[in-house]
Design a protein around this motif. Structure first.
Motif, PDB file in Angstrom:
ATOM      1  N   GLU A   1       0.881  -0.916   0.050  1.00  0.00           N
ATOM      2  CA  GLU A   1      -0.357  -0.038   0.283  1.00  0.00           C
ATOM      3  C   GLU A   1       1.242   1.205   0.004  1.00  0.00           C
ATOM      4  OE1 GLU A   1      -3.812   1.654   0.507  1.00  0.00           O
ATOM      5  OE2 GLU A   1      -3.162   0.002  -0.275  1.00  0.00           O
ATOM      6  N   PHE A   2       2.303   1.395   0.706  1.00  0.00           N
ATOM      7  CA  PHE A   2       3.179   2.458   0.609  1.00  0.00           C
ATOM      8  C   PHE A   2       3.284   2.316  -0.825  1.00  0.00           C
ATOM      9  CE2 PHE A   2       6.596   4.592   0.553  1.00  0.00           C
ATOM     10  CZ  PHE A   2       7.289   4.979   1.651  1.00  0.00           C
ATOM     11  N   ARG A   3       3.387   1.712  -1.926  1.00  0.00           N
ATOM     12  CA  ARG A   3       4.201   2.107  -3.075  1.00  0.00           C
ATOM     13  C   ARG A   3       3.061   2.462  -3.953  1.00  0.00           C
ATOM     14  NH1 ARG A   3       5.538  -3.513  -5.179  1.00  0.00           N
ATOM     15  NH2 ARG A   3       7.653  -3.194  -5.105  1.00  0.00           N
ATOM     16  N   ASN A   4       1.363   1.434  -3.539  1.00  0.00           N
ATOM     17  CA  ASN A   4       0.633   2.165  -4.361  1.00  0.00           C
ATOM     18  C   ASN A   4       0.394   4.290  -3.985  1.00  0.00           C
ATOM     19  OD1 ASN A   4      -0.074  -0.190  -4.918  1.00  0.00           O
ATOM     20  ND2 ASN A   4      -1.673  -0.782  -3.660  1.00  0.00           N
ATOM     21  N   LYS A   5       1.068   4.668  -2.777  1.00  0.00           N
ATOM     22  CA  LYS A   5       0.444   5.927  -2.498  1.00  0.00           C
ATOM     23  C   LYS A   5       1.514   6.521  -3.272  1.00  0.00           C
ATOM     24  CE  LYS A   5      -0.445   8.094   1.689  1.00  0.00           C
ATOM     25  NZ  LYS A   5      -0.626   8.401   3.283  1.00  0.00           N
ATOM     26  N   HIS A   6       2.810   5.829  -2.400  1.00  0.00           N
ATOM     27  CA  HIS A   6       3.666   7.450  -2.858  1.00  0.00           C
ATOM     28  C   HIS A   6       4.166   7.467  -4.676  1.00  0.00           C
ATOM     29  CE1 HIS A   6       3.682   8.653   0.725  1.00  0.00           C
ATOM     30  NE2 HIS A   6       3.632   6.983   1.604  1.00  0.00           N
ATOM     31  N   GLY A   7       4.150   5.466  -4.976  1.00  0.00           N
ATOM     32  CA  GLY A   7       4.482   5.325  -6.413  1.00  0.00           C
ATOM     33  C   GLY A   7       6.356   4.635  -6.531  1.00  0.00           C
ATOM     34  N   ARG A   8       6.694   4.931  -5.165  1.00  0.00           N
ATOM     35  CA  ARG A   8       8.300   4.013  -5.029  1.00  0.00           C
ATOM     36  C   ARG A   8       7.986   3.246  -3.852  1.00  0.00           C
ATOM     37  NH1 ARG A   8       9.440   7.050  -0.167  1.00  0.00           N
ATOM     38  NH2 ARG A   8       9.232   8.440   0.535  1.00  0.00           N
ATOM     39  N   ASN A   9       9.553   2.820  -3.195  1.00  0.00           N
ATOM     40  CA  ASN A   9      10.034   1.839  -1.879  1.00  0.00           C
ATOM     41  C   ASN A   9       9.986   2.521  -1.288  1.00  0.00           C
ATOM     42  OD1 ASN A   9       8.713  -0.360  -4.001  1.00  0.00           O
ATOM     43  ND2 ASN A   9      10.418  -1.261  -3.720  1.00  0.00           N
ATOM     44  N   PRO A  10      10.085   2.582  -0.347  1.00  0.00           N
ATOM     45  CA  PRO A  10      10.263   2.937   1.194  1.00  0.00           C
ATOM     46  C   PRO A  10      11.713   3.352   0.702  1.00  0.00           C
ATOM     47  CG  PRO A  10       9.132   1.312   2.250  1.00  0.00           C
ATOM     48  CD  PRO A  10       9.158   1.423   0.748  1.00  0.00           C
ATOM     49  N   SER A  11      12.556   4.506   1.200  1.00  0.00           N
ATOM     50  CA  SER A  11      14.197   5.135   0.710  1.00  0.00           C
ATOM     51  C   SER A  11      14.847   5.674   1.940  1.00  0.00           C
ATOM     52  CB  SER A  11      13.670   6.584  -0.143  1.00  0.00           C
ATOM     53  OG  SER A  11      14.391   6.785  -0.645  1.00  0.00           O
ATOM     54  N   ILE A  12      15.343   5.442   2.072  1.00  0.00           N
ATOM     55  CA  ILE A  12      16.341   5.829   3.231  1.00  0.00           C
ATOM     56  C   ILE A  12      16.936   7.106   3.500  1.00  0.00           C
ATOM     57  CG2 ILE A  12      18.466   5.289   2.425  1.00  0.00           C
ATOM     58  CD1 ILE A  12      17.668   4.021   5.914  1.00  0.00           C
ATOM     59  N   SER A  13      16.751   7.830   2.562  1.00  0.00           N
ATOM     60  CA  SER A  13      16.777   9.259   2.128  1.00  0.00           C
ATOM     61  C   SER A  13      15.418   9.570   2.626  1.00  0.00           C
ATOM     62  CB  SER A  13      16.897   9.796   1.125  1.00  0.00           C
ATOM     63  OG  SER A  13      16.122   8.972  -0.438  1.00  0.00           O
ATOM     64  N   HIS A  14      14.111   9.109   2.590  1.00  0.00           N
ATOM     65  CA  HIS A  14      12.864  10.062   3.617  1.00  0.00           C
ATOM     66  C   HIS A  14      13.016   9.026   4.729  1.00  0.00           C
ATOM     67  CE1 HIS A  14      12.991  11.042  -0.915  1.00  0.00           C
ATOM     68  NE2 HIS A  14      12.520  11.736  -0.337  1.00  0.00           N
ATOM     69  N   LYS A  15      13.420   8.836   5.052  1.00  0.00           N
ATOM     70  CA  LYS A  15      13.242   7.285   6.612  1.00  0.00           C
ATOM     71  C   LYS A  15      12.269   8.349   7.434  1.00  0.00           C
ATOM     72  CE  LYS A  15      15.875   4.715   9.299  1.00  0.00           C
ATOM     73  NZ  LYS A  15      17.008   3.989  10.331  1.00  0.00           N
ATOM     74  N   ALA A  16      12.598   9.265   8.427  1.00  0.00           N
ATOM     75  CA  ALA A  16      11.631   9.643   9.447  1.00  0.00           C
ATOM     76  C   ALA A  16      10.461   9.425   8.652  1.00  0.00           C
ATOM     77  CB  ALA A  16      11.625  11.034   9.784  1.00  0.00           C
ATOM     78  N   ALA A  17      10.253  10.102   7.136  1.00  0.00           N
ATOM     79  CA  ALA A  17       8.697  10.733   6.797  1.00  0.00           C
ATOM     80  C   ALA A  17       8.051   9.254   6.841  1.00  0.00           C
ATOM     81  CB  ALA A  17       8.837  11.718   5.315  1.00  0.00           C
ATOM     82  N   ASP A  18       8.775   8.717   6.248  1.00  0.00           N
ATOM     83  CA  ASP A  18       8.512   6.968   5.397  1.00  0.00           C
ATOM     84  C   ASP A  18       7.457   6.269   6.631  1.00  0.00           C
ATOM     85  OD1 ASP A  18       9.239   8.275   2.946  1.00  0.00           O
ATOM     86  OD2 ASP A  18      10.750   7.116   1.895  1.00  0.00           O
ATOM     87  N   ILE A  19       8.179   5.923   7.469  1.00  0.00           N
ATOM     88  CA  ILE A  19       8.092   5.323   8.547  1.00  0.00           C
ATOM     89  C   ILE A  19       7.420   5.954   9.145  1.00  0.00           C
ATOM     90  CG2 ILE A  19       9.179   4.804  11.287  1.00  0.00           C
ATOM     91  CD1 ILE A  19      11.599   4.598  10.005  1.00  0.00           C
ATOM     92  N   LYS A  20       7.054   7.063   9.562  1.00  0.00           N
ATOM     93  CA  LYS A  20       5.723   8.103   9.608  1.00  0.00           C
ATOM     94  C   LYS A  20       4.971   7.133   9.000  1.00  0.00           C
ATOM     95  CE  LYS A  20       3.123  12.049  11.438  1.00  0.00           C
ATOM     96  NZ  LYS A  20       4.017  13.375  11.081  1.00  0.00           N
ATOM     97  N   SER A  21       4.798   7.265   7.466  1.00  0.00           N
ATOM     98  CA  SER A  21       3.018   7.036   6.759  1.00  0.00           C
ATOM     99  C   SER A  21       3.222   5.262   7.340  1.00  0.00           C
ATOM    100  CB  SER A  21       4.266   7.058   5.601  1.00  0.00           C
ATOM    101  OG  SER A  21       3.188   6.642   4.179  1.00  0.00           O
TER     102      SER A  21
END
Length: 335
Positions: free
Chosen positions: A236-256
């Motif tokens: 669902e994260f990929r569906n929502k963001h169009g990508r896999n979780p990225s270490i460069s956006h770690k804090a925001a991606d974990i929150k999502s």
């Protein structure tokens, strides 16, 4: 599709495999045309294993460009591949793995393909695509009797999900000729045992938040492995963001991911306080860890071989790679 007889060269090359699963299964593999969507870390491992098995053809569909990160983790790329089309750059090393297999690349986006494109294969292996496209491919596969398996690696977590429709298989079982026990010297015979597995449509398995699908049948089922919900959250994260979780956006991606996980729990009526799927697990789901790609790539390729050859019992229908214990778990969902 008619099966192709093996040439003398192929019979010699695949001698060990023929001894393992028989000439009939090898001939079925030799007739198989495989589409691989995504040739990144996981895709390269899948490609390696199915090429070595001796299929007829492999089509690689990927519109990506080689990055420095991809160059490090993908063993099919060379040093001068940077900023070139990844589907084209893997061809030389992929072909060297098995010169007898026809290999071609397609640098179009999977989204740009007419759905009729997906009808022309024996089996499709999909990585790195969104659920809406995956479900469309699954629908066309079902209408044309094309088998489908998908999977992804997120850090040290990985999964595969198969739809082999009505799949018939056989396996060799050793039986006693008489009533004596093995240690009493009874003669042993090998018999071919046949079976059938019915796989559900993927839209009965991948039921996610904010969709019109009904999750009631899955909620009523026995207690699920908690990694199933991790799989859904990452998809669902990929569906929502169009990508896999990225270490460069770690804090925001974990929150999502935390928010998505809670939505998944609400949908499936899971008590998060009694679940081991805590926030800490989201620290280890970034990137594609090479050893996990190797393990999961081997599992998916083995399922491809089973699906095509009809030899041995395939997984029905989900494989989950535990990111903590590194164990493999099997789940049957949507049946």
């Amino acid at each position: 599709m008619s099966e192709k007889q093996l040439s003398a060269v192929e019979a010699e090359l695949y001698d060990r495999q023929i001894r393992l699963w028989g000439i009939e299964s090898q001939e079925r593999l030799r007739a198989a045309n495989v589409l691989l969507i995504g040739i990144r870390g996981l895709g390269s491992e899948i490609a390696k294993n199915i090429l070595l098995s001796g299929i007829n053809s492999l089509t690689i569909l990927d519109d990506g460009i080689v990055t420095e990160e991809e160059q490090i983790k993908n063993f099919l790329l060379s040093r001068d591949s940077l900023r070139k089309k990844i589907a084209e750059e893997v061809l030389i090393k992929a072909q060297a793995l098995n010169p007898l297999v026809k290999i071609s690349s397609d640098t179009d986006s999977p989204l740009s393909k007419d759905l009729k494109f997906f009808e022309n294969f024996t089996i499709i292996v999909a990585t790195g695509i969104k659920t809406d496209l995956l479900l469309k491919i699954d629908k066309i596969c079902r209408s044309k009797n094309v088998k489908l398996i998908c999977g992804d690696v997120f850090g040290t977590f990985g999964y595969s999900l198969a739809d082999f429709q009505e799949h018939d298989y056989f396996e060799d079982q050793v039986q006693l000729a008489g009533k004596k026990r093995f240690h009493d010297g009874a003669e042993k015979t090998t018999v071919k045992v046949q079976g059938v597995i019915s796989y559900p449509d993927l839209n009965k398995v991948l039921i996610l938040p904010n969709t019109k699908q009904n999750a009631a049948s899955i909620k009523k089922s026995r207690r699920r492995n908690e990694l199933f919900f991790l799989m859904l959250a990452l998809i669902e994260f990929r569906n929502k963001h169009g990508r896999n979780p990225s270490i460069s956006h770690k804090a925001a991606d974990i929150k999502s991911l935390q928010s998505i996980r809670d939505d998944v729990f609400n949908l499936y009526q899971v008590d998060g306080s009694n679940c081991h799927l805590t926030d800490e697990i989201f620290n280890i789901i970034f990137g594609e860890v090479a050893p996990v790609c190797a393990v999961l790539g081997g599992v998916i390729a083995q399922e491809v071989i089973k699906a095509v050859s009809h030899k041995e019992v395939p997984i029905n229908n989900i494989f989950l790679f535990d990111p903590i214990t590194y164990d493999g778990k099997e789940e049957s969902v949507g049946l």
